[in-house]
Design a protein around this motif. Structure first.
Motif, PDB file in Angstrom:
ATOM      1  N   MET A  22      14.310 -95.326  23.844  1.00  0.00           N
ATOM      2  CA  MET A  22      15.639 -94.783  23.899  1.00  0.00           C
ATOM      3  C   MET A  22      15.614 -93.265  23.695  1.00  0.00           C
ATOM      4  SD  MET A  22      19.113 -95.585  21.878  1.00  0.00           S
ATOM      5  CE  MET A  22      19.645 -97.076  22.557  1.00  0.00           C
ATOM      6  N   LEU A  23      14.670 -92.781  22.920  1.00  0.00           N
ATOM      7  CA  LEU A  23      14.555 -91.338  22.695  1.00  0.00           C
ATOM      8  C   LEU A  23      14.431 -90.590  24.009  1.00  0.00           C
ATOM      9  CD1 LEU A  23      13.858 -88.710  21.028  1.00  0.00           C
ATOM     10  CD2 LEU A  23      11.484 -89.395  21.331  1.00  0.00           C
ATOM     11  N   HIS A  24      13.552 -91.071  24.878  1.00  0.00           N
ATOM     12  CA  HIS A  24      13.334 -90.372  26.149  1.00  0.00           C
ATOM     13  C   HIS A  24      14.586 -90.393  27.014  1.00  0.00           C
ATOM     14  CE1 HIS A  24       9.131 -89.721  25.349  1.00  0.00           C
ATOM     15  NE2 HIS A  24       8.979 -90.988  25.059  1.00  0.00           N
ATOM     16  N   SER A  25      15.303 -91.504  26.999  1.00  0.00           N
ATOM     17  CA  SER A  25      16.531 -91.602  27.778  1.00  0.00           C
ATOM     18  C   SER A  25      17.578 -90.617  27.265  1.00  0.00           C
ATOM     19  CB  SER A  25      17.082 -93.025  27.711  1.00  0.00           C
ATOM     20  OG  SER A  25      18.324 -93.101  28.356  1.00  0.00           O
ATOM     21  N   ASN A  26      17.766 -90.589  25.958  1.00  0.00           N
ATOM     22  CA  ASN A  26      18.751 -89.666  25.379  1.00  0.00           C
ATOM     23  C   ASN A  26      18.365 -88.212  25.613  1.00  0.00           C
ATOM     24  OD1 ASN A  26      20.304 -91.783  24.468  1.00  0.00           O
ATOM     25  ND2 ASN A  26      19.475 -91.728  22.392  1.00  0.00           N
ATOM     26  N   ARG A  27      17.092 -87.924  25.456  1.00  0.00           N
ATOM     27  CA  ARG A  27      16.646 -86.547  25.674  1.00  0.00           C
ATOM     28  C   ARG A  27      16.773 -86.171  27.149  1.00  0.00           C
ATOM     29  NH1 ARG A  27      10.985 -85.048  23.150  1.00  0.00           N
ATOM     30  NH2 ARG A  27      10.263 -86.166  24.985  1.00  0.00           N
ATOM     31  N   SER A  28      16.533 -87.124  28.041  1.00  0.00           N
ATOM     32  CA  SER A  28      16.733 -86.883  29.461  1.00  0.00           C
ATOM     33  C   SER A  28      18.184 -86.515  29.742  1.00  0.00           C
ATOM     34  CB  SER A  28      16.346 -88.124  30.277  1.00  0.00           C
ATOM     35  OG  SER A  28      16.662 -87.937  31.632  1.00  0.00           O
ATOM     36  N   GLY A  29      19.101 -87.238  29.140  1.00  0.00           N
ATOM     37  CA  GLY A  29      20.525 -86.933  29.298  1.00  0.00           C
ATOM     38  C   GLY A  29      20.869 -85.551  28.776  1.00  0.00           C
ATOM     39  N   ALA A  30      20.275 -85.188  27.655  1.00  0.00           N
ATOM     40  CA  ALA A  30      20.531 -83.855  27.091  1.00  0.00           C
ATOM     41  C   ALA A  30      19.991 -82.765  28.018  1.00  0.00           C
ATOM     42  CB  ALA A  30      19.885 -83.740  25.709  1.00  0.00           C
ATOM     43  N   HIS A  31      18.789 -82.968  28.528  1.00  0.00           N
ATOM     44  CA  HIS A  31      18.226 -81.987  29.472  1.00  0.00           C
ATOM     45  C   HIS A  31      19.087 -81.878  30.728  1.00  0.00           C
ATOM     46  CE1 HIS A  31      14.644 -80.946  27.292  1.00  0.00           C
ATOM     47  NE2 HIS A  31      14.157 -82.168  27.317  1.00  0.00           N
ATOM     48  N   ALA A  32      19.559 -83.013  31.217  1.00  0.00           N
ATOM     49  CA  ALA A  32      20.398 -83.003  32.421  1.00  0.00           C
ATOM     50  C   ALA A  32      21.692 -82.245  32.160  1.00  0.00           C
ATOM     51  CB  ALA A  32      20.695 -84.435  32.869  1.00  0.00           C
ATOM     52  N   SER A  33      22.274 -82.419  30.990  1.00  0.00           N
ATOM     53  CA  SER A  33      23.521 -81.708  30.682  1.00  0.00           C
ATOM     54  C   SER A  33      23.315 -80.199  30.608  1.00  0.00           C
ATOM     55  CB  SER A  33      24.141 -82.226  29.382  1.00  0.00           C
ATOM     56  OG  SER A  33      23.367 -81.828  28.271  1.00  0.00           O
ATOM     57  N   LEU A  34      22.071 -79.779  30.387  1.00  0.00           N
ATOM     58  CA  LEU A  34      21.731 -78.360  30.365  1.00  0.00           C
ATOM     59  C   LEU A  34      21.185 -77.880  31.711  1.00  0.00           C
ATOM     60  CD1 LEU A  34      19.990 -78.266  26.867  1.00  0.00           C
ATOM     61  CD2 LEU A  34      22.247 -77.346  27.451  1.00  0.00           C
ATOM     62  N   ALA A  35      21.228 -78.765  32.710  1.00  0.00           N
ATOM     63  CA  ALA A  35      20.750 -78.484  34.071  1.00  0.00           C
ATOM     64  C   ALA A  35      19.240 -78.223  34.117  1.00  0.00           C
ATOM     65  CB  ALA A  35      21.533 -77.346  34.717  1.00  0.00           C
ATOM     66  N   LEU A  63      13.911 -85.260  34.330  1.00  0.00           N
ATOM     67  CA  LEU A  63      13.161 -86.247  35.106  1.00  0.00           C
ATOM     68  C   LEU A  63      11.916 -86.711  34.359  1.00  0.00           C
ATOM     69  CD1 LEU A  63      12.887 -87.899  37.656  1.00  0.00           C
ATOM     70  CD2 LEU A  63      11.769 -85.919  38.724  1.00  0.00           C
ATOM     71  N   ASP A  64      11.233 -85.804  33.713  1.00  0.00           N
ATOM     72  CA  ASP A  64      10.038 -86.169  32.953  1.00  0.00           C
ATOM     73  C   ASP A  64      10.383 -87.207  31.885  1.00  0.00           C
ATOM     74  OD1 ASP A  64       7.275 -85.934  32.185  1.00  0.00           O
ATOM     75  OD2 ASP A  64       7.926 -84.699  30.495  1.00  0.00           O
ATOM     76  N   ASP A  65      11.427 -86.949  31.117  1.00  0.00           N
ATOM     77  CA  ASP A  65      11.815 -87.899  30.072  1.00  0.00           C
ATOM     78  C   ASP A  65      12.354 -89.199  30.653  1.00  0.00           C
ATOM     79  OD1 ASP A  65      11.091 -86.813  27.608  1.00  0.00           O
ATOM     80  OD2 ASP A  65      12.823 -85.480  27.586  1.00  0.00           O
ATOM     81  N   GLY A 106      17.797 -91.420  38.259  1.00  0.00           N
ATOM     82  CA  GLY A 106      18.689 -91.057  39.350  1.00  0.00           C
ATOM     83  C   GLY A 106      19.453 -89.779  39.074  1.00  0.00           C
ATOM     84  N   ALA A 107      19.950 -89.638  37.852  1.00  0.00           N
ATOM     85  CA  ALA A 107      20.719 -88.437  37.499  1.00  0.00           C
ATOM     86  C   ALA A 107      19.846 -87.181  37.564  1.00  0.00           C
ATOM     87  CB  ALA A 107      21.321 -88.597  36.105  1.00  0.00           C
ATOM     88  N   ALA A 108      18.614 -87.291  37.104  1.00  0.00           N
ATOM     89  CA  ALA A 108      17.710 -86.131  37.147  1.00  0.00           C
ATOM     90  C   ALA A 108      17.377 -85.761  38.594  1.00  0.00           C
ATOM     91  CB  ALA A 108      16.433 -86.431  36.361  1.00  0.00           C
ATOM     92  N   LEU A 109      17.128 -86.767  39.420  1.00  0.00           N
ATOM     93  CA  LEU A 109      16.837 -86.500  40.832  1.00  0.00           C
ATOM     94  C   LEU A 109      18.079 -85.977  41.546  1.00  0.00           C
ATOM     95  CD1 LEU A 109      14.596 -89.601  41.516  1.00  0.00           C
ATOM     96  CD2 LEU A 109      13.869 -87.205  41.493  1.00  0.00           C
ATOM     97  N   HIS A 110      19.235 -86.483  41.156  1.00  0.00           N
ATOM     98  CA  HIS A 110      20.505 -85.985  41.692  1.00  0.00           C
ATOM     99  C   HIS A 110      20.654 -84.499  41.366  1.00  0.00           C
ATOM    100  CE1 HIS A 110      24.710 -87.325  42.895  1.00  0.00           C
ATOM    101  NE2 HIS A 110      24.862 -86.050  42.616  1.00  0.00           N
TER     102      HIS A 110
END
Length: 93
Positions: free
Chosen positions: A1-14, A20-22, A41-45
């Protein structure tokens, strides 16, 4: 879950590459978790990789077919992919 949450945080910062890595780490740990695929999908988007985003969202929908969020994200990625293909056809490339 850590990687998913961190991925979301990175995505929100563009930060598409970090997101994508997380996200990929999240699905490597839990390949059967639709939320992880939504993060991919969100990171690739974010990176404007419409084909990759479409594939990731579709994978997530196979795992969680009732997800309205994944259905919406898939439709948006498909629309962007169609626009990209149209633009490429018009430019001859």
């Amino acid at each position: 879950m850590l990687h998913s949450n961190r991925s979301g945080a990175h995505a929100s910062l563009a930060h598409a590459v970090l997101a994508l890595d997380d996200a990929r780490r999240a699905v490597a740990l839990r390949p059967d978790w639709a939320k992880g695929w939504s993060r991919v999908g969100a990171a690739l988007h974010l990176a404007r990789d419409w084909e990759g985003a479409t594939e990731a969202y579709a994978h997530g929908l196979r795992l969680e077919p009732e997800s309205a969020a994944l259905r919406h994200a898939l439709a948006e990625a498909e629309k962007q992919r169609a626009r990209q293909l149209e633009a490429e056809a018009e430019s001859g490339g």
